[in-house]
Design an enzyme around this catalytic site. Sequence first.
Site, PDB file in Angstrom:
ATOM      1  N   CYS A  67      21.442  83.843  76.625  1.00 34.83           N
ATOM      2  CA  CYS A  67      21.992  82.922  77.626  1.00 34.83           C
ATOM      3  C   CYS A  67      22.469  83.704  78.854  1.00 34.83           C
ATOM      4  O   CYS A  67      23.145  84.723  78.727  1.00 34.83           O
ATOM      5  CB  CYS A  67      23.150  82.138  77.023  1.00 34.83           C
ATOM      6  SG  CYS A  67      23.848  80.951  78.186  1.00 34.83           S
ATOM      7  N   CYS A  71      30.211  83.833  79.042  1.00 36.88           N
ATOM      8  CA  CYS A  71      31.384  83.374  78.285  1.00 36.88           C
ATOM      9  C   CYS A  71      31.825  84.510  77.345  1.00 36.88           C
ATOM     10  O   CYS A  71      31.054  84.935  76.466  1.00 36.88           O
ATOM     11  CB  CYS A  71      31.051  82.124  77.484  1.00 36.88           C
ATOM     12  SG  CYS A  71      30.240  80.845  78.478  1.00 36.88           S
ATOM     13  N   CYS A  74      31.270  84.626  73.506  1.00 33.01           N
ATOM     14  CA  CYS A  74      30.011  84.127  72.940  1.00 33.01           C
ATOM     15  C   CYS A  74      28.995  85.229  72.617  1.00 33.01           C
ATOM     16  O   CYS A  74      28.542  85.951  73.509  1.00 33.01           O
ATOM     17  CB  CYS A  74      29.387  83.116  73.897  1.00 33.01           C
ATOM     18  SG  CYS A  74      27.868  82.424  73.219  1.00 33.01           S
ATOM     19  N   CYS A 111      24.638  67.783  65.409  1.00 38.15           N
ATOM     20  CA  CYS A 111      24.794  68.333  66.749  1.00 38.15           C
ATOM     21  C   CYS A 111      23.773  69.451  66.962  1.00 38.15           C
ATOM     22  O   CYS A 111      23.635  70.324  66.103  1.00 38.15           O
ATOM     23  CB  CYS A 111      26.189  68.914  66.921  1.00 38.15           C
ATOM     24  SG  CYS A 111      27.491  67.783  66.431  1.00 38.15           S
ATOM     25  N   CYS A 143      24.401  64.437  68.699  1.00 43.14           N
ATOM     26  CA  CYS A 143      25.102  65.109  69.793  1.00 43.14           C
ATOM     27  C   CYS A 143      24.264  66.308  70.233  1.00 43.14           C
ATOM     28  O   CYS A 143      23.572  66.912  69.417  1.00 43.14           O
ATOM     29  CB  CYS A 143      26.468  65.563  69.289  1.00 43.14           C
ATOM     30  SG  CYS A 143      27.445  66.440  70.524  1.00 43.14           S
ATOM     31  N   CYS A 203      32.058  64.755  74.098  1.00 43.58           N
ATOM     32  CA  CYS A 203      32.684  65.652  73.122  1.00 43.58           C
ATOM     33  C   CYS A 203      33.154  66.856  73.933  1.00 43.58           C
ATOM     34  O   CYS A 203      32.339  67.572  74.513  1.00 43.58           O
ATOM     35  CB  CYS A 203      31.658  66.072  72.074  1.00 43.58           C
ATOM     36  SG  CYS A 203      32.257  67.350  70.954  1.00 43.58           S
ATOM     37  N   ARG A 275      38.418  67.308  66.206  1.00 40.78           N
ATOM     38  CA  ARG A 275      37.588  68.104  65.284  1.00 40.78           C
ATOM     39  C   ARG A 275      38.148  69.493  65.103  1.00 40.78           C
ATOM     40  O   ARG A 275      38.357  70.209  66.084  1.00 40.78           O
ATOM     41  CB  ARG A 275      36.162  68.268  65.843  1.00 40.78           C
ATOM     42  CG  ARG A 275      35.426  66.996  65.881  1.00 40.78           C
ATOM     43  CD  ARG A 275      34.012  67.155  66.406  1.00 40.78           C
ATOM     44  NE  ARG A 275      33.565  65.845  66.829  1.00 40.78           N
ATOM     45  CZ  ARG A 275      33.093  64.924  66.010  1.00 40.78           C
ATOM     46  NH1 ARG A 275      32.969  65.173  64.732  1.00 40.78           N
ATOM     47  NH2 ARG A 275      32.747  63.737  66.461  1.00 40.78           N
TER      48      ARG A 275
HETATM   49  S1  SF4 Z   1      28.967  79.518  75.254  1.00 39.45           S
HETATM   50 FE1  SF4 Z   1      27.308  81.040  74.966  1.00 39.45          FE
HETATM   51  S2  SF4 Z   1      25.454  79.806  74.902  1.00 39.45           S
HETATM   52 FE2  SF4 Z   1      27.059  78.513  75.793  1.00 39.45          FE
HETATM   53  S3  SF4 Z   1      26.904  78.797  77.999  1.00 39.45           S
HETATM   54 FE3  SF4 Z   1      28.400  80.323  77.287  1.00 39.45          FE
HETATM   55  S4  SF4 Z   1      27.184  82.174  76.903  1.00 39.45           S
HETATM   56 FE4  SF4 Z   1      25.747  80.463  77.014  1.00 39.45          FE
END
Ligand code: SF4
Length: 333
Positions: A67, A71, A74, A111, A143, A203, A275
Site C-alpha cells: 500500500c 500508516c 500498518c 468484511c 462490508c 463503519c 466492535r
Molecule cells: S491502513 Fe495499511 S492498507 Fe490501509 S491505507 Fe494505511 S497503509 Fe494502506
Amino acid sequence: MNESSALAPHNVVPHLLKHDWTRPEVDAIYHTPLPDLVFRAQTVHRQNHAPDRVQTCQLISIKTGGCPEDCAYCPQSAHYDADVERQGLLDPQHVIGVARDAVARGVTRFCMGAAWREAPQGREFDKVLEMVRGVSSLGMEVCCTLGMLTDAQAVRLKEAGLTAYNHNLDTSPEFYGSIITTRVYDERLRTLAAVRKAGITVCCGGILGMGEKESDRVGLLQQLATLDPHPESVPINMLVRVEGTPLASMPALDPLEMVRAIATARILMPASRVRLAAGRKQLSPEAVTLCFLAGANSIFVGEKLLTTPNPGPDEDEQLLQTLGLKPLESHAV
Ligand code: SF4
C-alpha cells in the site's frame, strides 16, 4: 428487513441521539470512575441492545500489502519492512466461497479489506463488485474497506448490495499527523460523506495504543460522536505491534483504556454497534469480558484480521459460551 431497520435498535428514537458532544463533555464521561462508567454504559447498552447478543464478523484481506500510504501501525504499507507477503486481488469466487463457509459457522457480517490508497477503477473494481454481489446473495451483511472512494464508486457498491463501508478516523485530528502523512483527516471525512450519500452505512472507529495521549482518545471519540448520523458500527482497535512498522516497540496499552474507550463510545453513540476489533488476542478473557460489560457487542472471528493474529474459533466459541452470550442473527435479508 433492510439494514437501517436492522441496525436501529428497538428503543432508540433517532432524533434523541445527540450529535453535538463537546470535548469537555466527552472528557468528563471518559474520566468517570471506572465502576460508574461501566455501570452507565451497561445501562445504556441494555436500553438499546439485546444484552446477551454479540455479532460475529469475519474479515478477509482481498488484496494484501504494497500500500502506498504510510500508516505507522500498518504492516501492509510499502513504506515499511514488515514480514507481509504481497498478494494481488483474490478471485471473486474464492472470496465468495470463504463467505459461504463463514455463514455455516454463524457469521453474519463479512468484511473485505484491500490495501489500496483509493479504490481502483476498471476491472479490479468490477471484481470487487462481483464479490459484494456474491456475499450479499448469501444473506450476510457485506462490508468493504478499499481506501478512499468517489461518489460514483460508492453508488456502484451500494447497487451491488454493499451494507457498510469501513473507513477509520484512526485517532484525534491533532495526533493524526504523527501516524499518517500521506493523506489528511479531511480526505477521510470526504470518503465517509460519499458513503453516506450513497445510502451505505458507515463503519468508522480508531486505534488505541499508538502513543497518543488520553486527550487524543477523547478527541477521536468526540469526532465519531459528532458525525450525524453516528457511524452504525464503531470498531475500537488496540494496536497490534508488528515488527518492521514504526510502532513496533510502543509500550503495551493498559487494557482498562480499551474498557474506558468502549464504555464512552457506548454512551455517546447508544444505537451503534461497538466492535471490539484488532488486538483482542492481547487481552485476557477477563479484559474482553469487561469490554462486553462496557457495551461492546461485536467481535471479529477468524484466525487472522487482514494480516495480524486473532483468537481461533474454538477460543471465541468457548468464551461466548462461558459468558452465556449468543451470536446475533443476520439482519441482512
Ligand atoms: S491502513 Fe495499511 S492498507 Fe490501509 S491505507 Fe494505511 S497503509 Fe494502506
